[in-house]
Design a protein around this motif. Structure first.
Motif, PDB file in Angstrom:
ATOM      1  N   GLU A  13     -71.000  -0.080  -0.753  1.00 50.18           N
ATOM      2  CA  GLU A  13     -71.477   0.539  -1.989  1.00 50.18           C
ATOM      3  C   GLU A  13     -71.600   2.051  -1.881  1.00 50.18           C
ATOM      4  N   GLY A  14     -71.380   2.591  -0.691  1.00 50.38           N
ATOM      5  CA  GLY A  14     -71.469   4.026  -0.505  1.00 50.38           C
ATOM      6  C   GLY A  14     -72.875   4.542  -0.295  1.00 50.38           C
ATOM      7  N   LEU A  15     -73.843   3.643  -0.104  1.00 53.09           N
ATOM      8  CA  LEU A  15     -75.229   4.061   0.098  1.00 53.09           C
ATOM      9  C   LEU A  15     -75.545   4.364   1.553  1.00 53.09           C
ATOM     10  N   ALA A  16     -74.760   3.837   2.463  1.00 52.89           N
ATOM     11  CA  ALA A  16     -75.051   3.998   3.887  1.00 52.89           C
ATOM     12  C   ALA A  16     -73.751   4.194   4.655  1.00 52.89           C
ATOM     13  N   MET A  17     -73.874   4.756   5.838  1.00 54.80           N
ATOM     14  CA  MET A  17     -72.715   4.921   6.703  1.00 54.80           C
ATOM     15  C   MET A  17     -73.122   4.676   8.146  1.00 54.80           C
ATOM     16  N   ALA A  18     -72.215   4.071   8.901  1.00 50.47           N
ATOM     17  CA  ALA A  18     -72.491   3.745  10.303  1.00 50.47           C
ATOM     18  C   ALA A  18     -72.061   4.897  11.196  1.00 50.47           C
ATOM     19  N   GLN A  19     -72.866   5.198  12.192  1.00 49.20           N
ATOM     20  CA  GLN A  19     -72.516   6.172  13.221  1.00 49.20           C
ATOM     21  C   GLN A  19     -72.456   5.427  14.541  1.00 49.20           C
ATOM     22  N   HIS A  20     -71.293   5.453  15.170  1.00 47.25           N
ATOM     23  CA  HIS A  20     -71.050   4.647  16.355  1.00 47.25           C
ATOM     24  C   HIS A  20     -72.101   4.910  17.427  1.00 47.25           C
ATOM     25  N   GLY A  21     -72.737   3.835  17.884  1.00 50.66           N
ATOM     26  CA  GLY A  21     -73.716   3.932  18.954  1.00 50.66           C
ATOM     27  C   GLY A  21     -75.086   4.408  18.519  1.00 50.66           C
ATOM     28  N   LYS A  22     -75.234   4.744  17.219  1.00 52.75           N
ATOM     29  CA  LYS A  22     -76.523   5.278  16.750  1.00 52.75           C
ATOM     30  C   LYS A  22     -77.183   4.399  15.696  1.00 52.75           C
ATOM     31  N   GLY A  23     -76.399   3.749  14.880  1.00 53.55           N
ATOM     32  CA  GLY A  23     -76.974   2.910  13.850  1.00 53.55           C
ATOM     33  C   GLY A  23     -76.360   3.176  12.493  1.00 53.55           C
ATOM     34  N   VAL A  24     -77.025   2.677  11.460  1.00 60.00           N
ATOM     35  CA  VAL A  24     -76.580   2.843  10.082  1.00 60.00           C
ATOM     36  C   VAL A  24     -77.583   3.743   9.379  1.00 60.00           C
ATOM     37  N   PHE A  25     -77.069   4.769   8.687  1.00 65.06           N
ATOM     38  CA  PHE A  25     -77.914   5.798   8.090  1.00 65.06           C
ATOM     39  C   PHE A  25     -77.680   5.889   6.587  1.00 65.06           C
TER      40      PHE A  25
END
Length: 267
Positions: free
Chosen positions: A69-81
């Motif tokens: 939905e474009g509300l969040a994005m994953a950062q490898h090794g860090k989590g979902v923001f």
């Protein structure tokens, strides 16, 4: 048994939404309500599974829904923001500035995106010759049954994300056998520098703006979540003789795009 826990379970059993959708909806409400701000890390799969007493793959699917939905994005090794959803502004009043193009050697889109602190990208996917659509033919004063135009399809990206697609139509009599009719890459100054070389300097433009739901191809190519409309900007360029020499139909994600026009008031 704890009465509150029993009430929660009864409410969940009455809720027909899949568990992943229910979790995603709850997180979305918290994002929209400000409990999670732009840049905040969302609970991990493990944390969500424990909180909602569900499997980790269900929690993973909930986070995936928010990313789609474009509300969040994953950062490898860090989590979902939570994503910063500040729209990319279309600066209509000065985006076609000759001075800016001459100084930077860049296209209007690249100049515009860089002004907003983001990384631009463009991809020309095809250059063909076709009969013009009726609305394009009208604006270029062409006969769609007889005349032919060069059709250039370009996709535009900000920070690696597709934000719009633009299809440019150029009368064959204008493009002739230049790079506009034959090449995907147009070099320094991009398309408007090539027009100037052919004797057509953009001095005025008209932009007609509407909205609609995307076609399946647009939704897929622009990675659009369900229910999001597109903005359509039909742009016409006029040269020093006030002759229309190109029309571009821009289709933009409405959730990622804003329009900023500063227009003098006529007497």
């Amino acid at each position: 048994m704890n009465d509150d826990w029993a009430d929660d379970m009864a409410e969940q059993n009455a809720d027909r939404r899949p568990p992943s959708r229910r979790i995603a909806d709850t997180l979305r409400e918290k994002i929209e309500g400000g409990e999670f701000a732009a840049g905040d890390r969302l609970p991990s799969e493990r944390e969500l599974a424990a909180t909602y007493q569900t499997a980790r793959n269900t929690a993973r699917e909930a986070l995936s829904i928010l990313q789609t939905e474009g509300l969040a994005m994953a950062q490898h090794g860090k989590g979902v923001f939570v994503r910063d959803r500040k729209p990319l502004m279309r600066l209509g009043s000065d985006r076609y500035s000759k001075r800016a193009r001459d100084e930077s050697g860049l296209s209007p889109f690249r100049i515009e995106v860089m002004k907003q602190g983001r990384v631009p990208g463009t991809e020309c996917r095809s250059v063909t010759q076709v009969a013009p659509p009726a609305d394009v033919a009208e604006r270029l004063d062409l006969d769609p049954a007889r005349d032919t135009v060069v059709r250039r399809e370009n996709w535009y990206f900000a920070d690696g994300e597709p934000v719009q697609v633009g299809v440019t139509y150029i009368p064959v009599a204008v493009a002739r056998d230049s790079a506009l009719a034959t090449e995907k890459t147009l070099g320094r100054g991009s398309i408007y520098a090539r027009f100037e070389e052919l004797g057509h300097a953009v001095t005025r433009s008209r932009e007609e703006i509407s909205s609609r739901m995307p076609t399946p191809e647009e939704a897929s190519g622009l990675l659009m979540p369900p229910g999001v409309p597109v903005l359509v900007v039909l742009h016409t360029s006029f040269d020093q003789n006030l002759k229309a020499f190109e029309v571009t139909r821009f289709v933009m994600r409405a959730d990622l795009t804003g329009l900023d026009y500063r227009i003098p008031v006529e007497d």
